[in-house]
Design a protein around this motif. Structure first.
Motif, PDB file in Angstrom:
ATOM      1  N   VAL A  42      46.681   5.051  58.596  1.00 44.22           N
ATOM      2  CA  VAL A  42      46.460   6.213  57.725  1.00 44.22           C
ATOM      3  C   VAL A  42      45.397   7.123  58.344  1.00 44.22           C
ATOM      4  CG1 VAL A  42      45.630   6.999  55.472  1.00 44.22           C
ATOM      5  CG2 VAL A  42      47.162   5.037  55.606  1.00 44.22           C
ATOM      6  N   PHE A  43      44.290   6.528  58.813  1.00 41.24           N
ATOM      7  CA  PHE A  43      43.236   7.368  59.393  1.00 41.24           C
ATOM      8  C   PHE A  43      43.695   8.027  60.693  1.00 41.24           C
ATOM      9  CE2 PHE A  43      40.442   5.345  56.331  1.00 41.24           C
ATOM     10  CZ  PHE A  43      39.669   6.433  55.949  1.00 41.24           C
ATOM     11  N   TYR A  44      44.524   7.320  61.431  1.00 43.78           N
ATOM     12  CA  TYR A  44      45.063   7.919  62.658  1.00 43.78           C
ATOM     13  C   TYR A  44      45.920   9.134  62.305  1.00 43.78           C
ATOM     14  CZ  TYR A  44      47.692   8.672  66.897  1.00 43.78           C
ATOM     15  OH  TYR A  44      48.259   9.266  67.987  1.00 43.78           O
ATOM     16  N   ARG A  45      46.762   8.948  61.267  1.00 45.55           N
ATOM     17  CA  ARG A  45      47.623  10.072  60.871  1.00 45.55           C
ATOM     18  C   ARG A  45      46.806  11.244  60.332  1.00 45.55           C
ATOM     19  NH1 ARG A  45      53.186   7.480  58.392  1.00 45.55           N
ATOM     20  NH2 ARG A  45      53.615   6.147  60.172  1.00 45.55           N
ATOM     21  N   MET A  46      45.682  10.932  59.664  1.00 46.48           N
ATOM     22  CA  MET A  46      44.820  12.018  59.170  1.00 46.48           C
ATOM     23  C   MET A  46      44.343  12.873  60.337  1.00 46.48           C
ATOM     24  SD  MET A  46      42.326  10.240  56.480  1.00 46.48           S
ATOM     25  CE  MET A  46      42.917   9.466  55.001  1.00 46.48           C
ATOM     26  N   LEU A  47      43.976  12.182  61.433  1.00 46.05           N
ATOM     27  CA  LEU A  47      43.498  12.918  62.600  1.00 46.05           C
ATOM     28  C   LEU A  47      44.638  13.704  63.232  1.00 46.05           C
ATOM     29  CD1 LEU A  47      41.279  10.203  64.286  1.00 46.05           C
ATOM     30  CD2 LEU A  47      40.511  12.452  63.552  1.00 46.05           C
ATOM     31  N   LYS A  48      45.748  13.018  63.392  1.00 50.77           N
ATOM     32  CA  LYS A  48      46.863  13.627  64.096  1.00 50.77           C
ATOM     33  C   LYS A  48      47.447  14.800  63.315  1.00 50.77           C
ATOM     34  CE  LYS A  48      51.002  12.342  66.587  1.00 50.77           C
ATOM     35  NZ  LYS A  48      52.107  11.407  66.584  1.00 50.77           N
ATOM     36  N   TYR A  49      47.562  14.618  62.001  1.00 48.04           N
ATOM     37  CA  TYR A  49      48.187  15.671  61.199  1.00 48.04           C
ATOM     38  C   TYR A  49      47.146  16.441  60.399  1.00 48.04           C
ATOM     39  CZ  TYR A  49      52.200  12.907  62.521  1.00 48.04           C
ATOM     40  OH  TYR A  49      53.147  12.223  63.248  1.00 48.04           O
ATOM     41  N   ARG A  50      45.933  16.554  60.906  1.00 45.02           N
ATOM     42  CA  ARG A  50      44.865  17.207  60.142  1.00 45.02           C
ATOM     43  C   ARG A  50      45.208  18.657  59.813  1.00 45.02           C
ATOM     44  NH1 ARG A  50      43.361  16.506  65.369  1.00 45.02           N
ATOM     45  NH2 ARG A  50      42.503  18.278  66.506  1.00 45.02           N
ATOM     46  N   HIS A  51      46.053  19.286  60.666  1.00 42.49           N
ATOM     47  CA  HIS A  51      46.413  20.681  60.397  1.00 42.49           C
ATOM     48  C   HIS A  51      47.247  20.814  59.125  1.00 42.49           C
ATOM     49  CE1 HIS A  51      49.562  18.881  62.842  1.00 42.49           C
ATOM     50  NE2 HIS A  51      50.397  19.620  62.156  1.00 42.49           N
ATOM     51  N   THR A  52      47.856  19.696  58.647  1.00 43.60           N
ATOM     52  CA  THR A  52      48.690  19.798  57.433  1.00 43.60           C
ATOM     53  C   THR A  52      47.856  19.734  56.159  1.00 43.60           C
ATOM     54  OG1 THR A  52      49.065  17.428  57.246  1.00 43.60           O
ATOM     55  CG2 THR A  52      50.630  18.668  58.582  1.00 43.60           C
ATOM     56  N   PHE A  53      46.564  19.423  56.293  1.00 42.30           N
ATOM     57  CA  PHE A  53      45.712  19.394  55.109  1.00 42.30           C
ATOM     58  C   PHE A  53      45.326  20.818  54.759  1.00 42.30           C
ATOM     59  CE2 PHE A  53      41.474  19.122  53.103  1.00 42.30           C
ATOM     60  CZ  PHE A  53      41.849  18.427  51.976  1.00 42.30           C
ATOM     61  N   THR A  54      45.808  21.274  53.595  1.00 43.00           N
ATOM     62  CA  THR A  54      45.600  22.690  53.272  1.00 43.00           C
ATOM     63  C   THR A  54      44.284  22.927  52.549  1.00 43.00           C
ATOM     64  OG1 THR A  54      46.808  22.337  51.235  1.00 43.00           O
ATOM     65  CG2 THR A  54      48.054  23.199  53.104  1.00 43.00           C
ATOM     66  N   GLY A  55      43.743  21.864  51.934  1.00 44.75           N
ATOM     67  CA  GLY A  55      42.516  22.057  51.177  1.00 44.75           C
ATOM     68  C   GLY A  55      42.799  22.509  49.758  1.00 44.75           C
ATOM     69  N   GLU A  56      44.105  22.709  49.440  1.00 42.38           N
ATOM     70  CA  GLU A  56      44.448  23.121  48.073  1.00 42.38           C
ATOM     71  C   GLU A  56      44.281  21.953  47.105  1.00 42.38           C
ATOM     72  OE1 GLU A  56      48.293  24.956  47.950  1.00 42.38           O
ATOM     73  OE2 GLU A  56      47.644  26.461  49.404  1.00 42.38           O
ATOM     74  N   GLY A  57      44.927  20.830  47.443  1.00 45.74           N
ATOM     75  CA  GLY A  57      44.753  19.630  46.634  1.00 45.74           C
ATOM     76  C   GLY A  57      43.511  18.906  47.123  1.00 45.74           C
ATOM     77  N   SER A  58      43.158  17.807  46.450  1.00 48.93           N
ATOM     78  CA  SER A  58      41.976  17.099  46.903  1.00 48.93           C
ATOM     79  C   SER A  58      42.312  16.235  48.120  1.00 48.93           C
ATOM     80  CB  SER A  58      41.454  16.209  45.780  1.00 48.93           C
ATOM     81  OG  SER A  58      42.309  15.099  45.619  1.00 48.93           O
ATOM     82  N   PHE A  59      41.262  15.842  48.828  1.00 50.10           N
ATOM     83  CA  PHE A  59      41.450  14.982  49.987  1.00 50.10           C
ATOM     84  C   PHE A  59      42.079  13.657  49.557  1.00 50.10           C
ATOM     85  CE2 PHE A  59      39.766  11.348  52.337  1.00 50.10           C
ATOM     86  CZ  PHE A  59      40.336  11.597  53.559  1.00 50.10           C
ATOM     87  N   ARG A  60      41.647  13.180  48.394  1.00 50.43           N
ATOM     88  CA  ARG A  60      42.126  11.888  47.903  1.00 50.43           C
ATOM     89  C   ARG A  60      43.649  11.900  47.698  1.00 50.43           C
ATOM     90  NH1 ARG A  60      39.889   9.457  42.534  1.00 50.43           N
ATOM     91  NH2 ARG A  60      39.822   7.241  43.028  1.00 50.43           N
ATOM     92  N   THR A  61      44.136  13.002  47.105  1.00 43.65           N
ATOM     93  CA  THR A  61      45.583  13.128  46.894  1.00 43.65           C
ATOM     94  C   THR A  61      46.308  13.060  48.232  1.00 43.65           C
ATOM     95  OG1 THR A  61      45.051  14.625  45.086  1.00 43.65           O
ATOM     96  CG2 THR A  61      47.340  14.560  45.788  1.00 43.65           C
ATOM     97  N   TRP A  62      45.778  13.773  49.196  1.00 43.07           N
ATOM     98  CA  TRP A  62      46.384  13.818  50.529  1.00 43.07           C
ATOM     99  C   TRP A  62      46.372  12.426  51.155  1.00 43.07           C
ATOM    100  CZ3 TRP A  62      44.207  14.336  55.801  1.00 43.07           C
ATOM    101  CH2 TRP A  62      45.150  14.775  56.734  1.00 43.07           C
ATOM    102  N   MET A  63      45.239  11.738  50.965  1.00 44.31           N
ATOM    103  CA  MET A  63      45.097  10.387  51.523  1.00 44.31           C
ATOM    104  C   MET A  63      46.176   9.466  50.944  1.00 44.31           C
ATOM    105  SD  MET A  63      41.814   7.851  51.313  1.00 44.31           S
ATOM    106  CE  MET A  63      41.980   7.315  49.622  1.00 44.31           C
TER     107      MET A  63
END
Lengths: 280, 176
Positions: free
Chosen positions: B44-65
């Protein structure tokens, strides 16, 4: 209350039970549920059972992750950072962290900021052409590679054209589509195949390939000259078609010459006459 | 996370420190396998790094996680579909040795083990809402955002999950 009404009321009350357990019911829902529970022993029993299960669930222990997990994470992060190209924002962030926060001081600090920014600008000025030259070097590398590819294709095609198998020769001709601007060796090889290949299919495909390169004067000339050399009616008709398509007036002379030949196929004769009419 | 997205990868360490336990808990209750859960946390943490550009900041980080974690659970379930094995309670008993359970009577311990097995037999769809609500203590509203559905749908799902769990658990008690 009828049985149906009661079962609907029970169903709705039971749907609210999880919300009751997690304390997420609205005040009205909660009041409705309490009212129903007061008069429905079945649902009360259900609530008690759910509550017990819910509490038991929480008692199921969650082990803590092992210490190796943290080590593995940081190792992964390091590797990731090392393999990822540093993004421009990082440089910006670093720059910002070097620059002390702007105080409310007098002209001095502001002047220093101004000079610093000027320095940064000059630095970027020096740095940018480097970036561009890296791009150019990269482009050159790609160009060299594609030239080498082209040469390899040509070599392969030329050697395949010599192959005794007609299928291989057909393949060679089809390769010419991938070769952008053909050099004279390729054009020559194709014209030789057009005139001398023993297999009529190979000659036909070659004609097709050459027709696509008719913007090249060498090819046009070769095609015109080939007219009198072809003996197969199939090739004669196909060449005549190409001549009409290219509107090649120079072909009129060899076409008339062909008409005069003895033993010419009747169909070909009609075709040639039609072609001459269309061209003149 | 937005800082990580902007290129400050070191901030990922902070996120790891803050969320890895919670994430591990979710993955553990979804898989019943602590080793596999550690692997999945890493993924999961690897994917967070790899796909960090997909985190829009609209929802919370927790939801994305949780979005990412659910996908990792699905991927891992598909991988182990054939060689599916449920982790045995004895395997982790040592890991949690010294915990509150150690002093409890044996019967209670067995009951919990059976409940855990019952939880493991739930469909993934039902299991995840129970885990999110009970262990992760997420509100229905948050669960709805993670699952991209309505709050009402989450309520119905939790209700059905509880019924299914009750059925499995009571059956296993009778068959004891």
């Amino acid at each position: 209350m009828s049985t149906t009404d009661k079962s609907i009321a029970c169903e709705s009350a039971r749907l609210s039970l999880p919300g009751w357990l997690t304390d997420e019911l609205s005040i009205t829902d909660r009041a409705a549920l309490d009212a129903h529970l007061a008069q429905c022993p079945d649902c009360r029993a259900e609530l008690v059972a759910s509550q017990q299960l819910w509490q038991q669930l929480k008692a199921v222990p969650t082990p803590a992750p092992g210490p190796a997990m943290r080590t593995r994470f940081y190792a992964m992060l390091d590797t990731f950072e090392a393999t990822e190209p540093v993004a421009p924002p990082t440089i910006w962030a670093r720059l910002r962290s070097w620059v002390p926060p702007m105080g409310s001081g007098g002209v001095g600090p502001r002047l220093a900021y101004g000079l610093l920014l000027l320095g940064v600008g000059v630095g970027i000025g020096y740095w940018l052409p480097n970036g561009r030259s890296a791009d150019i070097a990269y482009q050159q590398q790609i160009d060299t590679l594609s030239v080498q590819m082209q040469e390899m294709r040509e070599m392969m095609m030329l050697s395949l054209l010599e192959n005794p198998s007609a299928t291989e020769r057909l393949r060679a001709v089809s390769y010419t589509k991938d070769i952008g601007e053909a050099d004279s060796r390729v054009v020559e090889a194709l014209l030789t195949t057009l005139n001398n290949d023993p297999n009529v299919n190979v000659r036909l495909v070659t004609l097709e390939a050459l027709a696509e390169r008719a913007h090249d004067p060498r090819v046009r000339e070769g095609l015109v000259q080939s007219l009198t050399r072809q003996e197969s009616p199939l090739m004669q008709v196909a060449l005549a078609d190409v001549m009409v398509k290219l509107q090649e007036k120079r072909s009129l002379k060899p076409l008339r010459q062909m008409l005069r030949q003895e033993g010419i196929n009747d169909l070909v004769k009609t075709k040639l006459e039609k072609t001459i009419r269309e061209l003149s | 996370m937005l800082k990580v997205k902007a290129g400050d990868l070191n901030k990922m360490g902070l996120l790891f420190e803050r969320y890895h336990r919670e994430l591990f808990g979710f993955l553990y209750h979804m898989s019943s396998n602590p080793d596999a859960s550690e692997d999945m946390v890493q993924t999961v943490f690897y994917r967070m790094l790899k796909y960090r550009h997909t985190f829009t900041g609209e929802g919370s980080f927790r939801t994305w996680m949780y979005h990412l974690a659910r996908n990792v659970v699905i991927d891992s379930a598909q991988q182990h579909k054939r060689s599916a094995r449920h982790h045995d309670v004895a395997d982790y008993a040592e890991r949690i040795g010294g915990g509150p359970m150690a002093d409890e009577p044996l019967q209670k311990e067995q009951e919990l083990a059976m409940l855990e097995k019952a939880l493991a037999r739930l469909s993934a769809e039902h299991r995840e809402v129970l885990v999110m609500s009970r262990y992760q203590e997420l509100k229905y509203e948050e669960i709805a955002r993670i699952l991209s559905c309505t709050e009402g749908a989450v309520k119905v799902r939790v209700h059905r999950a509880m019924n299914e769990l009750k059925k499995i658990y009571l059956n296993s008690e009778y068959n004891r």
